[in-house]
Write a protein that holds these residues in place. Structure first.
Motif, mmCIF file in Angstrom:
data_model
loop_
_atom_site.group_PDB
_atom_site.id
_atom_site.type_symbol
_atom_site.label_atom_id
_atom_site.label_comp_id
_atom_site.label_asym_id
_atom_site.label_seq_id
_atom_site.Cartn_x
_atom_site.Cartn_y
_atom_site.Cartn_z
ATOM 1 N N GLY A 1 -24.166 -3.955 13.570
ATOM 2 C CA GLY A 1 -22.810 -3.767 13.156
ATOM 3 C C GLY A 1 -22.439 -2.936 13.845
ATOM 4 N N THR A 2 -23.974 -2.170 14.200
ATOM 5 C CA THR A 2 -23.786 -0.066 13.617
ATOM 6 C C THR A 2 -23.151 -0.099 15.484
ATOM 7 O OG1 THR A 2 -26.258 0.258 13.765
ATOM 8 C CG2 THR A 2 -24.834 -0.333 11.803
ATOM 9 N N TYR A 3 -23.441 -0.234 16.102
ATOM 10 C CA TYR A 3 -23.427 0.543 17.940
ATOM 11 C C TYR A 3 -24.544 0.961 18.022
ATOM 12 C CZ TYR A 3 -18.346 -1.026 17.366
ATOM 13 O OH TYR A 3 -17.547 -1.887 16.650
ATOM 14 N N SER A 4 -25.784 1.376 17.348
ATOM 15 C CA SER A 4 -27.214 2.118 18.018
ATOM 16 C C SER A 4 -27.198 2.001 18.928
ATOM 17 C CB SER A 4 -28.291 1.319 16.365
ATOM 18 O OG SER A 4 -28.485 -0.551 16.938
ATOM 19 N N ASN A 5 -27.255 1.010 19.355
ATOM 20 C CA ASN A 5 -27.667 0.564 20.873
ATOM 21 C C ASN A 5 -25.797 0.730 22.147
ATOM 22 O OD1 ASN A 5 -30.349 1.546 20.736
ATOM 23 N ND2 ASN A 5 -30.352 -0.690 19.849
ATOM 24 N N LEU A 6 -25.278 0.886 20.972
ATOM 25 C CA LEU A 6 -23.938 0.711 22.311
ATOM 26 C C LEU A 6 -22.620 1.459 21.578
ATOM 27 C CD1 LEU A 6 -24.167 -3.430 21.370
ATOM 28 C CD2 LEU A 6 -23.562 -2.674 23.537
ATOM 29 N N ASP A 7 -22.018 1.723 22.620
ATOM 30 C CA ASP A 7 -20.562 2.163 22.515
ATOM 31 C C ASP A 7 -19.338 1.211 21.861
ATOM 32 O OD1 ASP A 7 -18.130 3.799 23.205
ATOM 33 O OD2 ASP A 7 -19.454 4.990 24.213
ATOM 34 N N PRO A 8 -18.636 2.144 20.992
ATOM 35 C CA PRO A 8 -18.049 1.061 20.604
ATOM 36 C C PRO A 8 -16.251 1.245 21.818
ATOM 37 C CG PRO A 8 -18.065 2.772 18.919
ATOM 38 C CD PRO A 8 -19.214 2.887 19.800
ATOM 39 N N GLU A 9 -16.558 1.874 22.902
ATOM 40 C CA GLU A 9 -15.512 1.740 23.957
ATOM 41 C C GLU A 9 -15.661 0.180 24.660
ATOM 42 O OE1 GLU A 9 -12.523 2.769 26.379
ATOM 43 O OE2 GLU A 9 -12.989 2.570 24.172
ATOM 44 N N VAL A 10 -17.144 0.489 25.226
ATOM 45 C CA VAL A 10 -17.967 -0.537 26.211
ATOM 46 C C VAL A 10 -17.601 -2.030 24.924
ATOM 47 C CG1 VAL A 10 -20.067 -1.612 26.494
ATOM 48 C CG2 VAL A 10 -19.692 -0.019 26.309
ATOM 49 N N GLU A 11 -17.715 -2.524 23.562
ATOM 50 C CA GLU A 11 -16.853 -3.877 22.687
ATOM 51 C C GLU A 11 -15.519 -3.410 23.540
ATOM 52 O OE1 GLU A 11 -17.843 -4.843 18.512
ATOM 53 O OE2 GLU A 11 -16.341 -3.077 18.640
ATOM 54 N N ARG A 12 -14.832 -2.453 23.076
ATOM 55 C CA ARG A 12 -13.634 -2.589 23.769
ATOM 56 C C ARG A 12 -12.920 -3.546 24.455
ATOM 57 N NH1 ARG A 12 -9.154 -0.832 25.193
ATOM 58 N NH2 ARG A 12 -10.318 1.268 26.250
ATOM 59 N N GLU B 1 -14.137 -6.909 16.033
ATOM 60 C CA GLU B 1 -14.147 -7.552 14.923
ATOM 61 C C GLU B 1 -14.673 -6.235 14.023
ATOM 62 O OE1 GLU B 1 -14.090 -9.082 10.639
ATOM 63 O OE2 GLU B 1 -14.361 -10.060 13.159
ATOM 64 N N PRO B 2 -13.438 -5.795 12.737
ATOM 65 C CA PRO B 2 -12.941 -4.329 12.742
ATOM 66 C C PRO B 2 -14.744 -4.002 12.307
ATOM 67 C CG PRO B 2 -11.399 -5.752 11.950
ATOM 68 C CD PRO B 2 -12.388 -6.656 12.656
ATOM 69 N N VAL B 3 -15.202 -4.544 11.181
ATOM 70 C CA VAL B 3 -16.341 -4.480 10.338
ATOM 71 C C VAL B 3 -17.331 -5.576 10.690
ATOM 72 C CG1 VAL B 3 -17.256 -3.625 8.830
ATOM 73 C CG2 VAL B 3 -15.291 -2.822 8.414
ATOM 74 N N SER B 4 -18.125 -5.998 11.316
ATOM 75 C CA SER B 4 -18.928 -6.620 11.837
ATOM 76 C C SER B 4 -20.737 -6.560 11.276
ATOM 77 C CB SER B 4 -19.165 -7.375 12.850
ATOM 78 O OG SER B 4 -19.711 -6.214 13.572
ATOM 79 N N THR B 5 -21.903 -7.537 10.779
ATOM 80 C CA THR B 5 -22.900 -7.791 10.439
ATOM 81 C C THR B 5 -23.558 -7.771 11.710
ATOM 82 O OG1 THR B 5 -22.893 -9.270 9.404
ATOM 83 C CG2 THR B 5 -22.006 -7.646 8.231
ATOM 84 N N GLN B 6 -24.420 -7.906 11.713
ATOM 85 C CA GLN B 6 -24.576 -9.426 12.799
ATOM 86 C C GLN B 6 -23.936 -10.207 13.228
ATOM 87 O OE1 GLN B 6 -28.646 -11.488 12.102
ATOM 88 N NE2 GLN B 6 -29.148 -12.128 14.085
ATOM 89 N N ILE B 7 -23.118 -10.738 12.774
ATOM 90 C CA ILE B 7 -22.280 -11.802 13.255
ATOM 91 C C ILE B 7 -20.965 -11.254 13.044
ATOM 92 C CG2 ILE B 7 -24.425 -13.075 12.807
ATOM 93 C CD1 ILE B 7 -22.218 -13.938 10.774
ATOM 94 N N VAL B 8 -20.461 -12.439 13.485
ATOM 95 C CA VAL B 8 -19.117 -11.775 13.131
ATOM 96 C C VAL B 8 -19.098 -12.521 11.593
ATOM 97 C CG1 VAL B 8 -16.554 -13.212 13.592
ATOM 98 C CG2 VAL B 8 -17.914 -11.820 15.518
ATOM 99 N N PRO B 9 -18.433 -12.087 10.427
ATOM 100 C CA PRO B 9 -18.490 -12.968 9.251
ATOM 101 C C PRO B 9 -17.247 -14.591 9.347
ATOM 102 C CG PRO B 9 -17.227 -10.639 9.098
ATOM 103 C CD PRO B 9 -17.243 -11.387 10.553
ATOM 104 N N ARG B 10 -18.278 -15.546 8.410
ATOM 105 C CA ARG B 10 -17.832 -16.815 8.983
ATOM 106 C C ARG B 10 -16.877 -16.926 8.079
ATOM 107 N NH1 ARG B 10 -20.243 -15.889 13.270
ATOM 108 N NH2 ARG B 10 -20.763 -17.739 13.921
ATOM 109 N N ASP B 11 -15.812 -16.074 7.256
ATOM 110 C CA ASP B 11 -14.344 -16.966 6.756
ATOM 111 C C ASP B 11 -13.772 -17.094 7.564
ATOM 112 O OD1 ASP B 11 -12.457 -14.101 6.641
ATOM 113 O OD2 ASP B 11 -14.672 -13.980 7.181
ATOM 114 N N ARG B 12 -13.592 -16.508 8.384
ATOM 115 C CA ARG B 12 -13.043 -16.485 10.234
ATOM 116 C C ARG B 12 -13.602 -17.928 10.725
ATOM 117 N NH1 ARG B 12 -10.497 -12.882 12.046
ATOM 118 N NH2 ARG B 12 -10.933 -10.687 11.591
#
Length: 436
Positions: free
Chosen positions: A188-199, A210-221
């Motif tokens: 979830g740190t965009y090490s090989n990505l760009d937040p703008e690509v995600e947006r 997802e405001p703060v993701s890990t490897q996954i979307v948090p499963r409380d959703r």
């Protein structure tokens, strides 16, 4: 979910074909975002969009690679890369598996909830229709399964209507809460990505970031989605259980539809059983059981593993498919519900008018009789009426102590079933807010 309880729309929605098509949809949205950022040339993007596809042949290739890799996303990427060998270095660029899987899963769940909400809306309309039509259909209200006080069938439907409104709100909240994706890489740190690509990609897909993701979307959703599904199923079980009770031979006030040619028993040709209501109850229990698994899926090692994945491949398709099925089954019951209004009147009289005991109690208290003394007087008359099987009116008017305070006319008015329903319009106006 087994074929027996799966409607066509949900069979298609949760098919491998649909899953891989959504995975490709996510990947192509990312490619277009990378193009906007200048990383993928237009010629390459055009060819990728034109040549990539998911069909039965593609699925055969995915299955082939998965047998080797033991990894479905890598198998998918390899199968699609075969379609664009000279541009494969642009495909899945910077992404981790869960970027694709979780984002596509959000799209699937959104579609499932949207279909479910369409049926919920039909049920609401039908319950409103029944609540208004049966507004003044007298029936006995029961507590603990025993005669209590008169009510109307319309009030029962009105209660169901209000509960389904709350379920609709829960499902809408779940729909809003699941409409998030993530394209942020392995942790979830965009090490090989760009937040703008995600947006850009998620905006195209109709999802929020997802405001703060890990490897996954948090499963409380996802757990919130399952809660909304389980609660809705539980409401349907409540309604179906009431229909089952009212269809019992000894009650006989409601009956689910029994179509021409239908048979109720392999041994007893006379049987007309509430099989659809019972089926709703059974599948509701299944859906509720998945909620526990969904809650347990929230907890992951270091916030990022895939122990949830294997369970979700079962519980999400099964729960949404089963709920869709029982919603439509309940709508079918409502559309063909048989109402025996005469039996309802007969059943009111089974308890000799004892339903008026609370009203007589209050009337005596209003005359100044201490509550305990008034209770003893009414109970004595009630027991006499029940044991001797005589109208409550007679045991009351023949009782010397009661007669000191209440006239026969007052008692007669108290026993009138409609005297219990003087605020019926008020209840309806609260629900429909004078907009019928």
């Amino acid at each position: 979910m087994i074929e027996r309880y799966t409607r066509k729309e949900f069979k298609e929605l949760w098919s491998d074909l649909r899953k891989f098509q959504l995975w490709l949809k996510v990947e192509l949205a990312v490619c277009r975002a990378w193009h906007k950022k200048g990383k993928i040339p237009l010629t390459a993007l055009t060819e990728i969009e034109k040549r990539t596809k998911v069909d039965e042949k593609t699925i055969e290739r995915i299955n082939y690679y998965e047998r080797i890799y033991k990894h479905d996303v890598l198998a998918f990427v390899s199968a699609i890369s075969e379609q664009i060998p000279e541009y494969s270095h642009y495909f899945h660029m910077g992404l981790t598996s869960s970027d694709v899987v979780d984002t596509a899963l959000a799209l699937q769940i959104k579609e499932a909830l949207s279909l479910i909400l369409q049926t919920v809306e039909k049920i609401l309309q039908k319950l409103k229709e029944l609540a208004l039509r049966e507004k003044k259909t007298l029936m006995m209200g029961r507590t603990h399964g025993v005669h209590a006080e008169p009510m109307t069938l319309g009030l029962k439907f009105l209660s169901w209507y209000e509960e389904m409104k709350r379920n609709k709100e829960r499902l809408l909240r779940a729909l809003e809460n699941i409409s998030y994706g993530k394209l942020s890489g392995a942790v979830g740190t965009y090490s090989n990505l760009d937040p703008e690509v995600e947006r850009l990609a998620l905006e195209e897909l109709g999802l929020k970031v997802e405001p703060v993701s890990t490897q996954i979307v948090p499963r409380d959703r996802h757990a919130e989605v399952m809660w909304a599904l389980a609660q809705t199923a539980t409401s349907l079980e409540r309604f179906a259980t009431e229909i089952r009770h009212l269809q019992r031979t000894e009650v006989g006030e409601l009956q689910e539809p029994f179509k021409e040619g239908q048979r109720g028993s392999s041994a007893m040709p006379h049987k007309k059983n509430p099989i659809h209501a019972e089926r709703i109850c059974g599948l509701a229990r299944l859906i509720r059981s998945y909620l526990i698994t969904s809650l347990e899926n929230v907890v992951l090692w270091h916030e990022r593993d895939i122990s949830h994945s294997s369970a979700e491949r079962i519980i999400l398709p099964d729960a949404t498919t089963a709920l869709d099925y029982i919603l439509n089954l309940f709508l079918e019951i409502l559309d063909g519900l048989v109402i025996d209004r005469e039996r309802m009147k007969e059943n009111i009289n089974l308890s000799f008018g004892l339903y008026a005991s609370s009203k007589i109690l209050v009337m005596l208290m209003e005359k100044g009789v201490p509550r305990d003394q008034a209770y003893e007087m009414v109970q004595r008359c009630a027991m006499k009426s029940w044991n001797e099987k005589i109208p409550f009116y007679i045991s009351l008017t023949e009782d010397e102590k009661v007669s000191q305070y209440l006239t026969p006319d007052e008692i007669k008015k108290a026993i009138d079933p409609w005297s219990f329903l003087q605020h019926l319009e008020n209840i309806y106006s609260r629900v429909f807010q004078n907009n019928l």
